[in-house]
Design an enzyme around this catalytic site. Structure first.
Site, PDB file in Angstrom:
ATOM      1  N   GLY A 123      39.723 -28.044 -48.518  1.00  0.00           N
ATOM      2  CA  GLY A 123      41.566 -27.362 -48.626  1.00  0.00           C
ATOM      3  C   GLY A 123      42.082 -27.276 -47.410  1.00  0.00           C
ATOM      4  O   GLY A 123      41.858 -27.152 -46.322  1.00  0.00           O
TER       5      GLY A 123
ATOM      6  N   ASP B 137      48.495 -30.740 -50.013  1.00  0.00           N
ATOM      7  CA  ASP B 137      47.381 -31.372 -49.224  1.00  0.00           C
ATOM      8  C   ASP B 137      48.595 -32.069 -47.769  1.00  0.00           C
ATOM      9  O   ASP B 137      48.646 -32.143 -47.167  1.00  0.00           O
ATOM     10  CB  ASP B 137      46.453 -32.427 -49.486  1.00  0.00           C
ATOM     11  CG  ASP B 137      45.491 -32.038 -50.357  1.00  0.00           C
ATOM     12  OD1 ASP B 137      45.504 -31.338 -51.245  1.00  0.00           O
ATOM     13  OD2 ASP B 137      44.518 -31.098 -49.709  1.00  0.00           O
TER      14      ASP B 137
HETATM   15  O1  MRU Z   1      39.789 -31.944 -51.540  1.00  0.00           O
HETATM   16  P1  MRU Z   1      39.611 -30.447 -51.806  1.00  0.00           P
HETATM   17  O2  MRU Z   1      39.309 -29.609 -52.333  1.00  0.00           O
HETATM   18  O3  MRU Z   1      40.299 -30.171 -50.024  1.00  0.00           O
HETATM   19  O4  MRU Z   1      41.412 -30.640 -52.157  1.00  0.00           O
HETATM   20  C1  MRU Z   1      41.933 -29.065 -52.473  1.00  0.00           C
HETATM   21  C2  MRU Z   1      43.150 -29.423 -53.122  1.00  0.00           C
HETATM   22  O5  MRU Z   1      43.885 -30.302 -53.326  1.00  0.00           O
HETATM   23  C3  MRU Z   1      44.009 -28.520 -52.674  1.00  0.00           C
HETATM   24  O6  MRU Z   1      45.228 -28.130 -54.397  1.00  0.00           O
HETATM   25  C4  MRU Z   1      45.065 -28.574 -51.535  1.00  0.00           C
HETATM   26  O7  MRU Z   1      44.586 -28.636 -50.339  1.00  0.00           O
HETATM   27  C5  MRU Z   1      46.150 -27.071 -50.963  1.00  0.00           C
HETATM   28  S1  MRU Z   1      45.001 -26.067 -50.418  1.00  0.00           S
HETATM   29  C6  MRU Z   1      46.203 -24.732 -50.420  1.00  0.00           C
END
Ligand code: MRU
Length: 359
Positions: free
Chosen positions: A54, A239
């Site tokens: 996240g 992200d």
């Molecule tokens: O691969 P991840 O689990 O880190 O991806 C997370 C996401 O895509 C979330 O939607 C994004 O980081 C937003 S978190 C508030």
């Protein structure tokens, strides 16, 4: 936010005053396990292996990683910043947090660095928790307006953009929690989010722990529910958001945005200031997309009926797999952005009005 009635953040300083605690998110929802980070390599491993994930949480844990490193060897600041920055490429919050540490530490005498690094990491974590709370306040009226007309509101979300993805509250889930707490009948369609199942494993866990009504659906079901009027609004996290409002988020987000556009369903993106990357204009061309192991596609992990956590292969032997972890939704498909400063259009002009200092 709470697990079994106890309030937690997703990263916190241990009672010893220097080591750093996280939940091992690779074990959720089957086991709630805390890992105590005692060195910066462990923090880097936690980010790389997605024990923490996240965008905002990656940034906060990296900031604490710098603090752990400054305890060990404050002369290695540049080396450690570079190593932590290489742990995951897409979420810009990682570089944002490391840049803040660099700015605060690089002119200090070596013996002053550790204390300042801990103070900066704590400031980053507190800032994220408060920012996400405000994102919830600014997203709440969208849900309240729909519920006012319909008596309830059906939200679809992708991946996990809840408190486990941030320091507290979440981004996309923060308005949902605040609507639920305000007595609004909010129901959430949770995309399972293959290949790593962050929706099925993490978002469902969080929403369930908070008592929010939700249903996990296969990633491909969202378009069907939109066609049948079962989705009032889509809210996702991100992200990285470019200067022009393009949005990088978990793989599959783009397809949800296309389906939303085709069905006239509003598609909102929730983000903190730390996710804005004003140096990038064209998200599809310029945002680096993390390519992860093909094993995440060929294999699945779950709990057996007798309680064992097992990984099984679901793809025929010998078939190759590809695994881009994120995609980019062009700004033209985004109804609007929900930030800690308010809501705005996904355009350069609107972003600059909200964040003039980033111009
Ligand atoms: O691969 P991840 O689990 O880190 O991806 C997370 C996401 O895509 C979330 O939607 C994004 O980081 C937003 S978190 C508030």
């Amino acid at each position: 936010m709470k697990i079994n009635g106890v309030s937690y953040r997703s990263v916190w300083l241990d009672s010893d005053g220097w080591s750093v605690n996280i939940f091992d998110q690779t074990k959720l929802p089957w086991q709630v396990e805390v890992i105590r980070l005692t060195g910066w390599e462990q923090a880097a491993h936690a980010i790389r292996s997605m024990q923490v994930r996240g965008a905002p949480l990656i940034g906060a844990v990296a900031a604490y990683g710098v603090a752990l490193a400054m305890r060990e060897d404050p002369a290695k600041l540049d080396e450690i910043l570079e190593a932590l920055n290489e742990t995951r490429p897409t979420a810009i919050n990682l570089r944002w947090a490391l840049d803040r540490q660099r700015a605060r530490l690089h002119n200090l005498p070596l013996e002053a660095r550790a204390a300042e690094a801990y103070a900066e990491a704590a400031a980053i974590a507190d800032d994220d928790a408060e920012t996400c709370r405000r994102i919830g306040e600014n997203g709440l009226p969208l849900l309240a307006a729909i519920a006012e007309k319909k008596g309830r509101v059906n939200v679809l979300t992708h991946c996990n953009a809840g408190w486990l993805a941030t320091v507290d509250w979440g981004t996309a889930l923060s308005p949902i929690y605040q609507a639920h707490d305000a007595g609004i009948d909010v129901r959430v369609w949770v995309d399972e989010t293959r290949p790593r199942n962050q929706g099925a494993a993490l978002t469902a866990f969080e929403l369930g722990a908070h008592g929010v009504k939700h249903t996990v659906i296969a990633d491909n079901a969202g378009g069907h529910y939109m066609q049948h009027g079962e989705v009032d609004i889509v809210i996702v996290g991100t992200d990285r958001v470019t200067r022009t409002g393009d949005v990088a988020n978990k793989i599959g987000t783009y397809l949800k945005a296309l389906a939303a556009k085709d069905n006239g369903v509003p598609f909102w993106v929730a983000l903190p200031h730390s996710t804005l990357d004003m140096r990038v204009r064209d998200g599809v061309a310029e945002i680096p997309i993390e390519e992860r192991s093909d094993a995440e596609v060929t294999d699945m992990t779950g709990r057996t009926a007798d309680g064992r956590i097992e990984t099984v292969r679901v793809v025929s032997a010998g078939s190759p797999a590809a695994n881009p972890a994120f995609d980019v939704t062009p700004a033209r498909l985004v109804t609007g952005l929900i930030t800690e400063r308010g809501r705005c259009a996904a355009t350069e002009q609107a972003l600059l009005e909200l964040y003039p200092e980033k111009g």
